[in-house]
Motif scaffolding. Sequence first.
Motif, PDB file in Angstrom:
ATOM      1  N   VAL A 132      44.876  40.526  46.458  1.00  0.00           N
ATOM      2  CA  VAL A 132      44.268  39.349  45.826  1.00  0.00           C
ATOM      3  C   VAL A 132      45.212  38.158  45.982  1.00  0.00           C
ATOM      4  CG1 VAL A 132      43.535  38.337  43.618  1.00  0.00           C
ATOM      5  CG2 VAL A 132      42.872  40.671  44.179  1.00  0.00           C
ATOM      6  N   ASP A 151      40.545  30.796  36.445  1.00  0.00           N
ATOM      7  CA  ASP A 151      40.517  32.254  36.250  1.00  0.00           C
ATOM      8  C   ASP A 151      41.819  32.838  35.712  1.00  0.00           C
ATOM      9  OD1 ASP A 151      37.977  32.125  37.186  1.00  0.00           O
ATOM     10  OD2 ASP A 151      38.465  32.765  39.215  1.00  0.00           O
ATOM     11  N   TYR A 157      36.115  23.519  32.333  1.00  0.00           N
ATOM     12  CA  TYR A 157      35.842  22.568  33.415  1.00  0.00           C
ATOM     13  C   TYR A 157      36.312  21.159  33.011  1.00  0.00           C
ATOM     14  CZ  TYR A 157      32.753  26.064  35.645  1.00  0.00           C
ATOM     15  OH  TYR A 157      32.242  27.183  36.246  1.00  0.00           O
ATOM     16  N   ARG A 179      35.635  29.919  45.536  1.00  0.00           N
ATOM     17  CA  ARG A 179      35.279  31.323  45.288  1.00  0.00           C
ATOM     18  C   ARG A 179      34.577  31.940  46.490  1.00  0.00           C
ATOM     19  NH1 ARG A 179      33.536  30.620  39.010  1.00  0.00           N
ATOM     20  NH2 ARG A 179      35.541  31.229  38.123  1.00  0.00           N
TER      21      ARG A 179
ATOM     22  N   ASP B  29      28.482  30.255  38.641  1.00  0.00           N
ATOM     23  CA  ASP B  29      29.852  29.942  38.219  1.00  0.00           C
ATOM     24  C   ASP B  29      29.903  29.559  36.738  1.00  0.00           C
ATOM     25  OD1 ASP B  29      31.502  30.198  40.647  1.00  0.00           O
ATOM     26  OD2 ASP B  29      30.125  28.696  41.431  1.00  0.00           O
ATOM     27  N   SER B  30      28.965  28.704  36.326  1.00  0.00           N
ATOM     28  CA  SER B  30      28.946  28.275  34.916  1.00  0.00           C
ATOM     29  C   SER B  30      28.798  29.481  33.990  1.00  0.00           C
ATOM     30  CB  SER B  30      27.782  27.332  34.655  1.00  0.00           C
ATOM     31  OG  SER B  30      27.870  26.225  35.489  1.00  0.00           O
ATOM     32  N   VAL B  32      29.612  32.789  34.582  1.00  0.00           N
ATOM     33  CA  VAL B  32      30.808  33.651  34.500  1.00  0.00           C
ATOM     34  C   VAL B  32      31.984  32.937  33.822  1.00  0.00           C
ATOM     35  CG1 VAL B  32      30.219  35.166  36.456  1.00  0.00           C
ATOM     36  CG2 VAL B  32      31.688  33.181  36.841  1.00  0.00           C
ATOM     37  N   ASP B  33      31.978  31.608  33.865  1.00  0.00           N
ATOM     38  CA  ASP B  33      33.068  30.860  33.229  1.00  0.00           C
ATOM     39  C   ASP B  33      32.758  30.477  31.782  1.00  0.00           C
ATOM     40  OD1 ASP B  33      34.537  30.953  35.571  1.00  0.00           O
ATOM     41  OD2 ASP B  33      33.632  29.113  36.364  1.00  0.00           O
ATOM     42  N   GLU B  35      30.473  28.455  30.759  1.00  0.00           N
ATOM     43  CA  GLU B  35      30.203  27.014  30.678  1.00  0.00           C
ATOM     44  C   GLU B  35      28.705  26.707  30.683  1.00  0.00           C
ATOM     45  OE1 GLU B  35      32.391  24.229  30.929  1.00  0.00           O
ATOM     46  OE2 GLU B  35      34.304  25.250  31.145  1.00  0.00           O
ATOM     47  N   LYS B  60      29.055  40.760  41.307  1.00  0.00           N
ATOM     48  CA  LYS B  60      30.127  40.426  42.268  1.00  0.00           C
ATOM     49  C   LYS B  60      30.966  39.256  41.770  1.00  0.00           C
ATOM     50  CE  LYS B  60      27.988  41.786  46.617  1.00  0.00           C
ATOM     51  NZ  LYS B  60      27.360  41.242  47.826  1.00  0.00           N
ATOM     52  N   GLN B  61      30.283  38.263  41.210  1.00  0.00           N
ATOM     53  CA  GLN B  61      31.008  37.077  40.741  1.00  0.00           C
ATOM     54  C   GLN B  61      31.922  37.421  39.561  1.00  0.00           C
ATOM     55  OE1 GLN B  61      30.536  34.770  42.784  1.00  0.00           O
ATOM     56  NE2 GLN B  61      31.008  32.769  41.924  1.00  0.00           N
ATOM     57  N   LEU B  64      34.924  39.261  40.985  1.00  0.00           N
ATOM     58  CA  LEU B  64      35.872  38.337  41.625  1.00  0.00           C
ATOM     59  C   LEU B  64      36.764  37.675  40.577  1.00  0.00           C
ATOM     60  CD1 LEU B  64      36.566  36.987  44.408  1.00  0.00           C
ATOM     61  CD2 LEU B  64      35.112  35.107  43.680  1.00  0.00           C
ATOM     62  N   LYS B  65      36.140  37.216  39.502  1.00  0.00           N
ATOM     63  CA  LYS B  65      36.907  36.557  38.435  1.00  0.00           C
ATOM     64  C   LYS B  65      37.892  37.545  37.799  1.00  0.00           C
ATOM     65  CE  LYS B  65      36.294  33.717  34.312  1.00  0.00           C
ATOM     66  NZ  LYS B  65      36.792  32.397  34.666  1.00  0.00           N
ATOM     67  N   LEU B  67      39.232  40.089  39.193  1.00  0.00           N
ATOM     68  CA  LEU B  67      40.319  40.420  40.129  1.00  0.00           C
ATOM     69  C   LEU B  67      41.471  39.434  39.971  1.00  0.00           C
ATOM     70  CD1 LEU B  67      38.510  41.353  43.459  1.00  0.00           C
ATOM     71  CD2 LEU B  67      39.917  42.855  42.070  1.00  0.00           C
ATOM     72  N   ILE B  68      41.130  38.176  39.767  1.00  0.00           N
ATOM     73  CA  ILE B  68      42.170  37.154  39.587  1.00  0.00           C
ATOM     74  C   ILE B  68      42.825  37.318  38.212  1.00  0.00           C
ATOM     75  CG2 ILE B  68      42.641  34.672  39.415  1.00  0.00           C
ATOM     76  CD1 ILE B  68      41.912  35.475  42.226  1.00  0.00           C
ATOM     77  N   SER B  69      41.987  37.373  37.187  1.00  0.00           N
ATOM     78  CA  SER B  69      42.569  37.399  35.835  1.00  0.00           C
ATOM     79  C   SER B  69      43.259  38.714  35.527  1.00  0.00           C
ATOM     80  CB  SER B  69      41.486  37.102  34.794  1.00  0.00           C
ATOM     81  OG  SER B  69      40.439  38.018  34.914  1.00  0.00           O
ATOM     82  N   HIS B  71      44.313  41.246  38.004  1.00  0.00           N
ATOM     83  CA  HIS B  71      45.166  41.895  39.011  1.00  0.00           C
ATOM     84  C   HIS B  71      46.249  41.017  39.600  1.00  0.00           C
ATOM     85  CE1 HIS B  71      43.078  45.732  39.310  1.00  0.00           C
ATOM     86  NE2 HIS B  71      41.982  45.058  39.085  1.00  0.00           N
ATOM     87  N   LEU B  72      46.100  39.715  39.443  1.00  0.00           N
ATOM     88  CA  LEU B  72      47.112  38.838  40.032  1.00  0.00           C
ATOM     89  C   LEU B  72      48.378  38.914  39.174  1.00  0.00           C
ATOM     90  CD1 LEU B  72      47.157  36.867  42.447  1.00  0.00           C
ATOM     91  CD2 LEU B  72      46.787  35.036  40.807  1.00  0.00           C
TER      92      LEU B  72
END
Lengths: 197, 93
Positions: A132, A151, A157, A179, B29-30, B32-33, B35, B60-61, B64-65, B67-69, B71-72
């Motif tokens: 990642v 994230d 936003y 993304r 995006d809104s 999953v975030d 918003e 999937k979305q 993805l989010k 994975l960043i929050s 696993h990074l």
Amino acid sequence: MSEQTGKQLSKEEKDARFEAELLPVLDPLYNFAYRLTLDEDDANDLVQETYLKAYRFFDYFEQGTNAKAWLFRILKNSFINEFRKKSKQPAKVDYSEVEGYYNTDDVEGENGVATTTDMRSESVQDLIGDEVASALNTLPVDFRTVIILCDLEGFTYEEMAKILDIPIGTVRSRLHRARNSLKEKLEKYAKTMGYNS
Amino acid sequence: MESKFTEMYQKEPAEEKDGACEQVADMLDSVVDGEASAEQQTFFNSHIEECVTCFENHQKQKLLKSLISGHLKRVIVPASLAQTIKAKIQESI
């Protein structure tokens, strides 16, 4: 109306407030700097410069407002205005390096990775984290930035728009494109691991 | 589970599906975030209950989010950095 209470503070009070309100942001700020510069020494310099500026302009910081967003904004501006020019890391992505990296993955994927890999194991979790990070690091810095802010750091936003000095609509579209780009890179990797999206 | 979704999805009139799918894709995006407005969220939820493609895109979305929050790895701040900052500030005064 902004209340510049800092102007009435003694040096001791200012130092104490600075330490209590701004220094706790050191960890996320350093991480942000590192994700922008991709270099520990550069991140170190950038964070120091950010705090020095923050101290100088501390009178303009409204107590009780979002210290984290304020510092992130200063750091982002420092990075763009000065740091990026002298940074060891090129701001533009070296696509040939990226391409080579992923091609290598393709080759390894055919033979190297067992299909019975236990996804819960620590080493696999580390591997995912590394992958990642690699994929994120290959994104252009503007894309990388919005993903980190949203994230990793959980900014809204609206906060992102203020930190980056861009309209909220641009935040949305940039995040969307970032993304998609990241998804594309990670899907390539998932395929090499035997997963079909 | 999936066959049920697929069956329901196929029953939708094509033109209605496309328009709604497009709107849902724009909201992804809104959502999953966190918003999206309450109205958007309701529309989104009711659509993904019926549309397998949008349901999967949402999954999937979210992945993805996460994975960043999740696993990074965070880099560790050098132990001396806070002290260095304080010292430099005092020097600069």
